[in-house]
Design a protein around this motif. Sequence first.
Motif, PDB file in Angstrom:
ATOM      1  N   ILE A   2     -24.013  27.313  51.751  1.00 19.45           N
ATOM      2  CA  ILE A   2     -23.507  28.538  51.163  1.00 19.45           C
ATOM      3  C   ILE A   2     -22.141  28.266  50.581  1.00 19.45           C
ATOM      4  N   THR A   3     -21.945  28.672  49.379  1.00 18.66           N
ATOM      5  CA  THR A   3     -20.664  28.394  48.759  1.00 18.66           C
ATOM      6  C   THR A   3     -19.886  29.677  48.601  1.00 18.66           C
ATOM      7  N   ALA A   4     -18.667  29.658  49.002  1.00 19.85           N
ATOM      8  CA  ALA A   4     -17.824  30.825  48.833  1.00 19.85           C
ATOM      9  C   ALA A   4     -16.491  30.356  48.280  1.00 19.85           C
ATOM     10  N   LYS A 313     -18.729  32.500  37.811  1.00 19.64           N
ATOM     11  CA  LYS A 313     -20.021  32.761  38.475  1.00 19.64           C
ATOM     12  C   LYS A 313     -19.936  32.355  39.948  1.00 19.64           C
ATOM     13  N   ARG A 314     -19.368  31.179  40.190  1.00 21.07           N
ATOM     14  CA  ARG A 314     -19.246  30.700  41.583  1.00 21.07           C
ATOM     15  C   ARG A 314     -18.414  31.673  42.414  1.00 21.07           C
ATOM     16  N   ARG A 315     -17.303  32.113  41.827  1.00 23.97           N
ATOM     17  CA  ARG A 315     -16.435  33.036  42.581  1.00 23.97           C
ATOM     18  C   ARG A 315     -17.173  34.325  42.907  1.00 23.97           C
ATOM     19  N   PHE A 409     -29.792  22.206  47.013  1.00 25.60           N
ATOM     20  CA  PHE A 409     -29.807  23.308  46.046  1.00 25.60           C
ATOM     21  C   PHE A 409     -28.426  23.962  46.095  1.00 25.60           C
ATOM     22  N   PRO A 410     -27.790  24.179  44.974  1.00 27.19           N
ATOM     23  CA  PRO A 410     -26.399  24.669  45.018  1.00 27.19           C
ATOM     24  C   PRO A 410     -26.304  26.112  45.507  1.00 27.19           C
ATOM     25  N   GLY A 411     -25.225  26.428  46.189  1.00 24.04           N
ATOM     26  CA  GLY A 411     -25.002  27.781  46.697  1.00 24.04           C
ATOM     27  C   GLY A 411     -25.118  28.858  45.628  1.00 24.04           C
ATOM     28  N   PRO A 412     -24.509  28.658  44.438  1.00 21.24           N
ATOM     29  CA  PRO A 412     -24.616  29.693  43.401  1.00 21.24           C
ATOM     30  C   PRO A 412     -26.012  29.759  42.766  1.00 21.24           C
ATOM     31  N   GLY A 413     -26.913  28.882  43.239  1.00 19.07           N
ATOM     32  CA  GLY A 413     -28.320  28.947  42.870  1.00 19.07           C
ATOM     33  C   GLY A 413     -28.582  28.864  41.381  1.00 19.07           C
ATOM     34  N   VAL A 450     -36.567  11.209  44.567  1.00 18.88           N
ATOM     35  CA  VAL A 450     -35.428  11.541  43.706  1.00 18.88           C
ATOM     36  C   VAL A 450     -34.493  12.463  44.483  1.00 18.88           C
ATOM     37  N   TRP A 451     -33.257  12.558  44.024  1.00 18.91           N
ATOM     38  CA  TRP A 451     -32.267  13.377  44.728  1.00 18.91           C
ATOM     39  C   TRP A 451     -32.490  14.854  44.407  1.00 18.91           C
ATOM     40  N   GLN A 452     -32.621  15.163  43.121  1.00 19.23           N
ATOM     41  CA  GLN A 452     -32.874  16.538  42.696  1.00 19.23           C
ATOM     42  C   GLN A 452     -33.719  16.522  41.438  1.00 19.23           C
ATOM     43  N   SER A 453     -34.555  17.548  41.286  1.00 15.00           N
ATOM     44  CA  SER A 453     -35.331  17.699  40.054  1.00 15.00           C
ATOM     45  C   SER A 453     -35.387  19.189  39.749  1.00 15.00           C
ATOM     46  N   SER A 522     -25.996  10.043  33.021  1.00 17.01           N
ATOM     47  CA  SER A 522     -25.712   9.704  34.413  1.00 17.01           C
ATOM     48  C   SER A 522     -24.445  10.438  34.845  1.00 17.01           C
ATOM     49  N   LYS A 523     -24.155  10.428  36.131  1.00 21.15           N
ATOM     50  CA  LYS A 523     -22.908  10.984  36.670  1.00 21.15           C
ATOM     51  C   LYS A 523     -22.099   9.850  37.289  1.00 21.15           C
ATOM     52  N   PRO A 524     -20.869   9.582  36.926  1.00 20.69           N
ATOM     53  CA  PRO A 524     -20.199  10.114  35.753  1.00 20.69           C
ATOM     54  C   PRO A 524     -20.765   9.478  34.488  1.00 20.69           C
ATOM     55  N   SER A 526     -21.351  12.613  33.141  1.00 20.75           N
ATOM     56  CA  SER A 526     -21.854  13.988  33.261  1.00 20.75           C
ATOM     57  C   SER A 526     -21.845  14.382  34.732  1.00 20.75           C
ATOM     58  N   THR A 527     -22.152  15.637  35.034  1.00 25.68           N
ATOM     59  CA  THR A 527     -22.368  16.028  36.428  1.00 25.68           C
ATOM     60  C   THR A 527     -23.863  16.266  36.600  1.00 25.68           C
ATOM     61  N   ILE A 528     -24.280  16.491  37.839  1.00 20.86           N
ATOM     62  CA  ILE A 528     -25.708  16.720  38.067  1.00 20.86           C
ATOM     63  C   ILE A 528     -26.092  18.089  37.498  1.00 20.86           C
ATOM     64  N   GLU A 529     -25.389  19.129  37.932  1.00 21.73           N
ATOM     65  CA  GLU A 529     -25.635  20.464  37.377  1.00 21.73           C
ATOM     66  C   GLU A 529     -25.012  20.518  35.987  1.00 21.73           C
ATOM     67  N   TRP A 530     -25.492  21.461  35.173  1.00 24.24           N
ATOM     68  CA  TRP A 530     -24.913  21.587  33.827  1.00 24.24           C
ATOM     69  C   TRP A 530     -23.678  22.485  33.843  1.00 24.24           C
TER      70      TRP A 530
HETATM   71  P1  XMP Z   1     -22.385  18.136  40.447  1.00 19.20           P
HETATM   72  O1  XMP Z   1     -22.957  19.103  39.463  1.00 19.20           O
HETATM   73  O2  XMP Z   1     -20.964  18.426  40.786  1.00 19.20           O
HETATM   74  O3  XMP Z   1     -23.206  18.341  41.791  1.00 19.20           O
HETATM   75  O4  XMP Z   1     -22.607  16.708  40.039  1.00 19.20           O
HETATM   76  C1  XMP Z   1     -23.174  17.512  42.917  1.00 19.20           C
HETATM   77  C2  XMP Z   1     -24.066  18.127  43.975  1.00 19.20           C
HETATM   78  O5  XMP Z   1     -23.487  19.364  44.418  1.00 19.20           O
HETATM   79  C3  XMP Z   1     -24.356  20.455  44.150  1.00 19.20           C
HETATM   80  N1  XMP Z   1     -23.501  21.549  43.670  1.00 19.20           N
HETATM   81  C4  XMP Z   1     -23.140  22.599  44.425  1.00 19.20           C
HETATM   82  N2  XMP Z   1     -23.466  22.919  45.703  1.00 19.20           N
HETATM   83  N3  XMP Z   1     -22.173  24.868  45.503  1.00 19.20           N
HETATM   84  C5  XMP Z   1     -22.988  24.073  46.214  1.00 19.20           C
HETATM   85  O6  XMP Z   1     -23.307  24.400  47.358  1.00 19.20           O
HETATM   86  C6  XMP Z   1     -21.795  24.628  44.230  1.00 19.20           C
HETATM   87  O7  XMP Z   1     -21.063  25.380  43.607  1.00 19.20           O
HETATM   88  C7  XMP Z   1     -22.314  23.412  43.672  1.00 19.20           C
HETATM   89  N4  XMP Z   1     -22.173  22.818  42.449  1.00 19.20           N
HETATM   90  C8  XMP Z   1     -22.912  21.679  42.489  1.00 19.20           C
HETATM   91  C9  XMP Z   1     -25.339  19.950  43.105  1.00 19.20           C
HETATM   92  O8  XMP Z   1     -26.582  20.643  43.170  1.00 19.20           O
HETATM   93  C10 XMP Z   1     -25.457  18.490  43.472  1.00 19.20           C
HETATM   94  O9  XMP Z   1     -26.359  18.294  44.544  1.00 19.20           O
END
Ligand code: XMP
Length: 531
Positions: A2-4, A313-315, A409-413, A450-453, A522-524, A526-530
Motif C-alpha cells: 500500500i502506498t501512501a 495521482k499517487r498522493r 503490483f503498484p499501490g496506486p494500481g 518474468v518480473w511483471q507483465s 530497459s530500466k535505466p 526508462s522505469t518499469i511503470e510509465w
Molecule cells: P519503477 O516504475 O519505479 O517501478 O521502475 C519499480 C517497481 O515499483 C513498483 N512501483 C510502485 N509500487 N507504489 C508501489 O507500491 C508506487 O507508487 C509504485 N511505483 C512503481 C513497480 O510496479 C515496480 O515493481
Amino acid sequence: MITAAPGTVEVEGGGETMEVGAERVLILDFGSQYSQLIARRIRELKVYCELVPGTISVEEVRRQHPRGLVLSGGPASVYDADAIRPDPEIYSLGVPILGICYGMQLLAHDLGGRVRPAAKREYGLAAVVVDREEGIFSGLPQEMPVWMSHGDVIEELPPGYRVMAHTLNSPVAAMSGPGGSVGIQFHLEVAHTPQGSEMLRNFLYRTCGCEGNWEASSFVEQAVAEIRRKVGGERVICALSGGVDSAVAATLVHRAIGDQLTCVFVDNGLLRRGEADRVIDVLTRSMRMRIVRVEGAERFVGALAGVVDPEEKRRIVGREFISAFEEETIRMGDVPFLAQGTLYPDVIESTSADTFGARKIKTHHNVGGLPQSMTFSLVEPLRYLFKDEVRRVGRALGLPDDLVMRQPFPGPGLSIRIIGEVTKERLETVRSADWVVIDEIKRSGLYGKVWQSFAILTPISSVGVMGDYRTYANVVAVRIVTSDDGMTADWARVPYDVLADISRRIVNEVPGVNRVVYDISSKPPSTIEWE
Ligand code: XMP
C-alpha cells in the motif's frame, strides 16, 4: 503493497531481534554496496543471518550468540581517520570471522599486520590461485575467477596468519588465521565469483559448524510464538493490499492470534480484474480470517477526476487510503497493534548505519503518513525476510500458488497505467487489456519467469481499419520485464507468437483499442511503470 504519502510517524518497538533458534550469523556492515547481497547468499544456504552496523558493541554480539561473523567490504581505507571500525573485542570472542575486502584489511590491520595503498586499484575479474586447499577453498579448483574491487593491499600478515591464495596483483588474495578466521580480498557474494557460494558454504558449514536449519516451517513456528508474546490478548488490525506481503503477514498473525486480528481491504477501484474478490475469497474461506471490505471505487475514482500528473495521482490514492483506513479503525474502537508486511530490504533501506543501533524505525511508505493521532505498535513478522523467503513462508502457511507467486503490483494500481486522466471507462479499457496480457503470459508458462507483465493505456489515438470501417481508437502498450528486485530491469524477449496472441486478443476483445505496441526499453534509463 500500500502506498501512501511519505512517512511522518515514528514508531518504536519494531526492531527487536527475532529468536530463530540457535544458528545465526551476523554481518557487520561497513557500507559496502554488496552487504545485502551477502545476507541473501547466506540465507540461500539456509543459515539465518542479520545485517548489523559495523560498530555493533561486543556485548550485543555476545547476546546474539552468533556462530560466525562476516565483516563486509566498505568504501573506506583502514587508515582513514573517519573509517568505520568494529569494536576491537570482537576479535577475542572465539567466533570465526570472515573478512571480505575492507573486512579483510580490518582483520589484518587490527590484529597487527600492515595494509598499504596498492600501486594501482584492482577492479574486475581476476584469477585466484589457491595455495592451500583447505577452509573456504576445500574441494574447490586450484584456479578460479573472482571479482576484485580494492585499492589497498596487505603488506604484512598479522601474527599467526598465513597466505591461502594469491592473484597476479595481490600476493595475499586470501589469508587464514587462528580459530577459523579468514580474510579474502575478492567479493565472494557477487555472481562474477562463480564459486563464491561454495566458499561461503565451506565457511558456514565447515568452519562455523552451521547445520542449515533456516526453513520456512521453522520460521513460521517461531514467528507465531513471537507474535503471541508481543500481542497478548490485544487486537490487531492489518491492511490487505491484494499483494503477497500483506497476505502472508496477515496469515501469519492470524495463525498466532486468530480472531483478535481484523483485516481491512480497501477496494480502491484501481485493481486488476477479479483481484479483490480472489484475495478476499482465499483469506476468508480457506483461512477463515475476519476481513472488512471497504468499497472505495467511487471515492478514489472521484478524487482522481481531472488529474493527469503521476505524483499527484499517487498522493491522492495515498490520502484517500488513509482516510478510508482511519474511518474503519475509528469504527473498530481500541486496536493498539498494526500488522504490516514490511520486508527486510525496506528495513535495511530505511535504517542507515548510524541509526541501525538505535533501532528506531521510521514507518516507511507502507503506511507512512498516518496521522499523528493514529499511533500503533507495529507487528512486522516479515521484517527479516527477503521476497523469495516470504513466498516460501506463504506456501508453508498453505496459501495457494496464484496468490503467493503473484507479480508485484503498484499501490496506486491502474491509475498510473492510464497515461492522462483516469475515468471509469478508461479504467475498464486498461483492466480488460491487462487481463489479456496476464492470461496469455500465464498460458505460455512465462508468468513466474518474468518480473511483471501488464498493459498501459496510452493517450494516443491511431487510425486503423476493422472490417470495412476506418477506426480512430486507443493505442495500448504492453510492458513485460525481467528483473531481480525492480531496481533495474530489462524488457523480456518474449516469443513473437506470444506477443502476436496478446495483440490479436486485445484488439478483438477490448472495445476502443485498434493498435498494440511492445515496450522495448530497459530500466535505466526508462522505469518499469510509465508514470
Ligand atoms: P519503477 O516504475 O519505479 O517501478 O521502475 C519499480 C517497481 O515499483 C513498483 N512501483 C510502485 N509500487 N507504489 C508501489 O507500491 C508506487 O507508487 C509504485 N511505483 C512503481 C513497480 O510496479 C515496480 O515493481
